[in-house]
Scaffold this active site. Structure first.
Site, PDB file in Angstrom:
ATOM      1  NE  ARG A 103      53.707  64.094 -13.911  1.00  0.00           N
ATOM      2  CZ  ARG A 103      54.583  63.424 -13.267  1.00  0.00           C
ATOM      3  NH1 ARG A 103      55.394  64.233 -12.680  1.00  0.00           N
ATOM      4  NH2 ARG A 103      54.764  62.082 -13.067  1.00  0.00           N
ATOM      5  NE  ARG A 156      48.336  68.412 -11.276  1.00  0.00           N
ATOM      6  CZ  ARG A 156      48.691  68.905 -10.197  1.00  0.00           C
ATOM      7  NH1 ARG A 156      48.524  69.885  -9.637  1.00  0.00           N
ATOM      8  NH2 ARG A 156      49.970  68.239  -9.562  1.00  0.00           N
ATOM      9  CE1 TYR A 159      51.693  54.327  -3.575  1.00  0.00           C
ATOM     10  CE2 TYR A 159      49.697  53.010  -4.545  1.00  0.00           C
ATOM     11  CZ  TYR A 159      50.962  53.819  -4.948  1.00  0.00           C
ATOM     12  OH  TYR A 159      51.512  54.003  -6.152  1.00  0.00           O
TER      13      TYR A 159
END
Length: 370
Positions: free
Chosen positions: A44, A53, A167
């Site tokens: 980004r 994106r 996770y």
């Protein structure tokens, strides 16, 4: 697990590799300059990345070979990196096992239904058809190998079992990882069962990436540092070793050899063990002194890293000084320059360019003097 021989046969019509500096450094061979790439170099911080994106779901992007290829190539158009890493995410593996994972704006990866107790393991797919579930990653790699036109090698990657497990149990990012660690202490057998299940999928996944055209592989144990040395040796290290050994053995059968990198963030205590784990390269975070890392790994492996990503907020001249010191610490042989973690979204692309240029410039000068 079923072994699929077609996995191992890479397409033969890829453009010839023009810059193999990264691969030679990974194998400890001499290079004209120190190769450099950045974790999250497709990210980004690049305006063109944000534009590509815009308005698209994150995992939808991951499932589009064309989108992944474009995002992988973007940083190469700006900077003379010596390697590219395929744009994807480590959490595609829990998805392949049947878990729902969403990328929530402002929150990051989220599992609406995380694993809570050992019986939840029954919700996971016992046998994963890696080609069917993750074929989109393989197609992205093959497409990118063609489009990269041999400019630099392409790296494939995976998350490591413990990091993925944490996770899947935490349901997203966490500071303490206490839910996942609770499993290790309260349910060690179920923890090993899950880690083994993940390992089996990861091995096939990495072999599939090589068959699709990946020229190197990196295993991200991003949550290593949340474990102590004892837990690391029981719940992380054996699986990291198993992955490398099994991938290498399978590739050897097909007469192939692909360098592998292990990046166990914050696992300072594990350096010696990691340097004897079948990986050619050990990646380091920024908290480890380069000279000490060289000493502790005893020349058994090449090293990768390890500038503090936040050093990129410095003025360019300061970046050059920091890089010079880092390269002097590691030495120019058996060394791949990188950051100690991924690039952050608010970083200035010009400073990333200054980092790459400084690595090339200082290492070339050092090689001339030696």
């Amino acid at each position: 697990m079923r072994s699929k021989q077609p996995f191992i046969q890479p397409p033969k019509d890829f453009p010839q590799l023009l810059n193999d500096t990264f691969l030679r450094a990974a194998r400890g061979e001499e290079t004209e300059h120190v190769p450099v790439w950045c974790m999250r170099q497709a990210g980004r911080y690049l305006p063109e990345f944000r534009e590509s994106r815009a308005g698209r779901d994150f995992f939808e992007t991951c499932r589009s070979p064309e989108a992944c290829c474009e995002l992988t190539l973007q940083p190469l158009r700006r900077f003379p990196f010596d390697a590219a890493i395929i744009f994807s995410d480590i959490l595609v593996i829990p998805q392949a096992l049947g878990m729902d994972v969403q990328m929530v704006q402002g929150k990051g990866p989220t599992f609406p239904e995380p694993l809570k107790e050992p019986e939840d393991l029954q919700r996971l797919q016992a046998k994963v058809d890696v080609e069917k579930e993750l074929g989109y990653v393989f197609r992205a790699i093959t497409l990118t190998r063609h489009k990269i036109e041999g400019k630099v090698p392409l790296i494939g990657f995976t998350g490591a079992p413990w990091t993925l497990m944490s996770y899947m149990i935490e349901g997203g990012g966490s500071n303490t990882h206490s839910k996942a660690k609770r499993w290790l202490y309260r349910h060690p057998e179920a923890s090993h069962m899950l880690l083994k299940m993940l390992t089996d999928v990861i091995v096939e996944y990495l072999l599939g990436q090589v068959a699709a055209g990946a020229q190197a592989l990196q295993v991200f144990e991003s949550h290593a540092g949340i474990l102590g040395p004892v837990e690391f040796k029981e719940f992380s290290l054996p699986y990291l070793r198993d992955i490398a050994r099994r991938v290498k053995d399978k590739l050897k059968e097909a007469g192939q050899d692909v360098p592998m990198i292990v990046f166990a963030k914050d696992a300072h205590y594990g350096l010696e063990d990691l340097s004897q784990s079948y990986y050619e390269v050990v990646g380091l975070d920024w908290t480890i002194d380069p000279r000490s890392a060289r000493e502790r790994t005893g020349g058994k492996v090449s090293l990768q890293g390890n500038m503090d990503p936040c050093a990129l907020y410095s003025p360019k001249e300061r970046i050059s000084d920091i890089v010079k010191k880092m390269v002097e610490g590691f030495g120019t042989r058996g060394y791949i320059a990188n950051l100690g973690h991924g690039l952050y979204p608010d970083m200035d692309p010009e400073n990333v360019g200054a980092f790459v240029e400084a690595v090339h410039q200082h290492s070339k000068q050092m090689n001339k003097r030696s």
